[in-house]
Design a protein around this motif. Structure first.
Motif, PDB file in Angstrom:
ATOM      1  N   MET A 140      26.480 -20.294  18.425  1.00  0.00           N
ATOM      2  CA  MET A 140      26.338 -20.568  16.710  1.00  0.00           C
ATOM      3  C   MET A 140      25.431 -21.216  16.128  1.00  0.00           C
ATOM      4  N   ARG A 141      25.048 -20.883  15.037  1.00  0.00           N
ATOM      5  CA  ARG A 141      23.799 -21.050  14.350  1.00  0.00           C
ATOM      6  C   ARG A 141      24.104 -22.378  13.371  1.00  0.00           C
ATOM      7  N   ALA A 142      22.727 -23.640  13.716  1.00  0.00           N
ATOM      8  CA  ALA A 142      23.243 -24.604  12.533  1.00  0.00           C
ATOM      9  C   ALA A 142      22.181 -24.621  11.983  1.00  0.00           C
ATOM     10  N   LEU A 143      22.006 -24.786  10.625  1.00  0.00           N
ATOM     11  CA  LEU A 143      21.034 -25.170   9.555  1.00  0.00           C
ATOM     12  C   LEU A 143      20.599 -26.899   9.553  1.00  0.00           C
ATOM     13  N   VAL A 144      19.762 -27.655   9.870  1.00  0.00           N
ATOM     14  CA  VAL A 144      18.639 -28.740   9.665  1.00  0.00           C
ATOM     15  C   VAL A 144      17.745 -28.520   8.842  1.00  0.00           C
ATOM     16  N   LEU A 145      18.494 -29.620   7.596  1.00  0.00           N
ATOM     17  CA  LEU A 145      17.958 -29.638   6.269  1.00  0.00           C
ATOM     18  C   LEU A 145      16.911 -30.853   6.989  1.00  0.00           C
ATOM     19  N   MET A 146      15.481 -30.764   6.871  1.00  0.00           N
ATOM     20  CA  MET A 146      15.005 -32.304   6.757  1.00  0.00           C
ATOM     21  C   MET A 146      14.116 -32.102   6.036  1.00  0.00           C
ATOM     22  N   HIS A 147      13.699 -33.668   4.367  1.00  0.00           N
ATOM     23  CA  HIS A 147      13.066 -33.738   3.642  1.00  0.00           C
ATOM     24  C   HIS A 147      11.881 -33.585   4.110  1.00  0.00           C
ATOM     25  N   ASP A 148      11.704 -34.482   4.689  1.00  0.00           N
ATOM     26  CA  ASP A 148       9.894 -35.020   4.766  1.00  0.00           C
ATOM     27  C   ASP A 148      10.177 -34.750   6.332  1.00  0.00           C
ATOM     28  N   HIS A 149       8.848 -34.963   6.697  1.00  0.00           N
ATOM     29  CA  HIS A 149       8.157 -34.634   8.160  1.00  0.00           C
ATOM     30  C   HIS A 149       8.622 -35.961   8.833  1.00  0.00           C
ATOM     31  N   ALA A 150       8.791 -36.826   8.463  1.00  0.00           N
ATOM     32  CA  ALA A 150       8.888 -37.876   9.206  1.00  0.00           C
ATOM     33  C   ALA A 150       9.835 -37.889  10.172  1.00  0.00           C
ATOM     34  N   THR A 151      11.511 -37.784   9.080  1.00  0.00           N
ATOM     35  CA  THR A 151      12.423 -37.355  10.145  1.00  0.00           C
ATOM     36  C   THR A 151      13.002 -36.191  10.697  1.00  0.00           C
ATOM     37  N   GLU A 152      13.796 -36.711  11.849  1.00  0.00           N
ATOM     38  CA  GLU A 152      14.242 -35.663  12.733  1.00  0.00           C
ATOM     39  C   GLU A 152      15.267 -35.139  12.809  1.00  0.00           C
ATOM     40  N   PRO A 153      16.050 -34.552  13.145  1.00  0.00           N
ATOM     41  CA  PRO A 153      17.643 -34.352  13.375  1.00  0.00           C
ATOM     42  C   PRO A 153      18.166 -35.146  14.761  1.00  0.00           C
ATOM     43  N   GLY A 154      17.187 -35.810  15.790  1.00  0.00           N
ATOM     44  CA  GLY A 154      16.910 -36.532  15.982  1.00  0.00           C
ATOM     45  C   GLY A 154      18.470 -36.436  17.253  1.00  0.00           C
ATOM     46  N   LEU A 155      18.470 -37.233  17.804  1.00  0.00           N
ATOM     47  CA  LEU A 155      20.233 -37.564  18.971  1.00  0.00           C
ATOM     48  C   LEU A 155      21.052 -36.377  18.066  1.00  0.00           C
ATOM     49  N   ILE A 156      21.217 -36.127  17.146  1.00  0.00           N
ATOM     50  CA  ILE A 156      21.853 -35.739  16.574  1.00  0.00           C
ATOM     51  C   ILE A 156      21.592 -34.052  17.084  1.00  0.00           C
ATOM     52  N   GLY A 157      20.651 -33.936  16.716  1.00  0.00           N
ATOM     53  CA  GLY A 157      19.827 -32.040  17.108  1.00  0.00           C
ATOM     54  C   GLY A 157      20.294 -32.018  18.584  1.00  0.00           C
ATOM     55  N   ALA A 158      19.762 -33.133  19.570  1.00  0.00           N
ATOM     56  CA  ALA A 158      19.872 -33.302  21.071  1.00  0.00           C
ATOM     57  C   ALA A 158      21.489 -32.403  21.268  1.00  0.00           C
ATOM     58  N   ARG A 159      22.467 -33.617  20.588  1.00  0.00           N
ATOM     59  CA  ARG A 159      24.049 -33.842  20.970  1.00  0.00           C
ATOM     60  C   ARG A 159      24.846 -31.672  21.037  1.00  0.00           C
ATOM     61  N   LEU A 160      24.236 -31.846  19.371  1.00  0.00           N
ATOM     62  CA  LEU A 160      24.392 -30.277  18.667  1.00  0.00           C
ATOM     63  C   LEU A 160      23.857 -29.144  20.395  1.00  0.00           C
ATOM     64  N   CYS A 161      23.054 -29.078  20.831  1.00  0.00           N
ATOM     65  CA  CYS A 161      22.231 -28.162  21.154  1.00  0.00           C
ATOM     66  C   CYS A 161      23.162 -28.686  22.628  1.00  0.00           C
ATOM     67  N   GLU A 162      23.245 -29.894  22.879  1.00  0.00           N
ATOM     68  CA  GLU A 162      24.598 -29.543  24.308  1.00  0.00           C
ATOM     69  C   GLU A 162      25.363 -29.291  24.588  1.00  0.00           C
ATOM     70  N   HIS A 163      25.886 -28.786  22.620  1.00  0.00           N
ATOM     71  CA  HIS A 163      27.238 -27.662  22.498  1.00  0.00           C
ATOM     72  C   HIS A 163      27.200 -26.117  22.495  1.00  0.00           C
ATOM     73  N   GLY A 164      25.197 -26.236  22.539  1.00  0.00           N
ATOM     74  CA  GLY A 164      25.622 -24.488  22.109  1.00  0.00           C
ATOM     75  C   GLY A 164      25.136 -24.389  20.948  1.00  0.00           C
ATOM     76  N   TYR A 165      24.559 -24.743  20.425  1.00  0.00           N
ATOM     77  CA  TYR A 165      24.468 -24.736  18.624  1.00  0.00           C
ATOM     78  C   TYR A 165      22.898 -24.476  19.129  1.00  0.00           C
ATOM     79  N   ASP A 166      22.128 -23.424  18.335  1.00  0.00           N
ATOM     80  CA  ASP A 166      21.155 -22.740  18.064  1.00  0.00           C
ATOM     81  C   ASP A 166      20.451 -23.765  16.565  1.00  0.00           C
ATOM     82  N   LEU A 167      19.510 -24.138  16.718  1.00  0.00           N
ATOM     83  CA  LEU A 167      19.424 -25.435  15.400  1.00  0.00           C
ATOM     84  C   LEU A 167      17.813 -24.073  14.387  1.00  0.00           C
ATOM     85  N   THR A 168      17.768 -23.906  13.240  1.00  0.00           N
ATOM     86  CA  THR A 168      17.065 -23.516  12.330  1.00  0.00           C
ATOM     87  C   THR A 168      16.946 -25.145  11.358  1.00  0.00           C
TER      88      THR A 168
END
Length: 235
Positions: free
Chosen positions: A1-29
């Protein structure tokens, strides 16, 4: 499964959301709209990916206002078009703070200045604690959403709508992705001065954020799980 993550600036990261999506098997771009050297002059050119081909799109926060054409008019239209197309295609979108405001605007709502800023950890009133727990959630915003037609408000406080759902998408005004490192970056990039102006002690905010890490992680997991199974997975 493919997830697109829009970071608008360098300071903000997917953080805890990204970590949980990865645990669900998502491949983050992850794509970053405004590079670090343009943080204070974000009127850059950026070509957003097409909405097709993704299983999920996450739009994160930003230090700018969706309606600030002088600052981000060069690219915000591209993001709104992406989110609008995703909605029409049935691609689930999770919008966070600025991302929620962009989602609302893309679908016919708008964004306006909030009656007061919210900076720090707050609880909210929720209609569905199994989808949107009452927190505490980390907040850092000056604007609020005017919900688009057909959207359902799920949570709120005295300042604004805190969560809404529309189709297979969910917008939240708070920051379920937040980590202590990101709070530290916000403070370093001018947020410390903003805190002082609004009566918030920056060092106390950082210490409180560090102490909240276990609660924040649990709340983020619950929100992501609810989004995937009950909103994004809805027919």
């Amino acid at each position: 499964m493919r997830a697109l993550v829009l970071m608008h600036d360098h300071a903000t990261e997917p953080g805890l959301i990204g970590a949980r999506l990865c645990e669900h098997g998502y491949d983050l771009t992850t794509v970053t709209v405004v590079p670090e050297d343009r943080y204070h002059s974000p009127d850059v050119s950026f070509d957003f990916p097409d909405a097709e081909g993704w299983d999920l799109i996450v739009s994160l926060g930003a230090p700018w206002s969706v309606y600030d054409e002088t600052a981000i008019g060069s690219w915000i239209g591209g993001e709104l078009a992406l989110l609008r197309k995703a909605h029409h295609l049935g691609v689930p979108v999770l919008g966070v703070c600025f991302g929620a405001q962009a989602l609302a605007t893309a679908l016919g709502g708008s964004v306006e200045a909030a009656p007061r800023p919210e900076i720090g950890w707050t609880r909210i009133d929720t209609d569905d604690a199994s989808l949107i727990p009452d927190g505490p959630w980390f907040q850092w915003h000056y604007d609020r959403c005017v919900l688009p037609p057909g959207a359902t408000e799920v949570a709120r406080n005295a300042v604004c709508a805190q969560a809404f759902r529309t189709g297979r998408s969910l917008g939240v005004q708070f920051h379920p992705e937040i980590t202590t490192d990101v709070v530290r970056r916000y403070l370093h990039l001018g947020g410390g001065k903003q805190c002082v102006r609004h009566g918030v002690d920056p060092e106390e905010l950082l210490a409180h954020s560090r102490a909240m890490e276990p609660v924040a992680r649990d709340n983020a997991r619950r929100l992501v799980d609810g989004f995937l199974h009950r909103v994004g997975g809805a027919d």
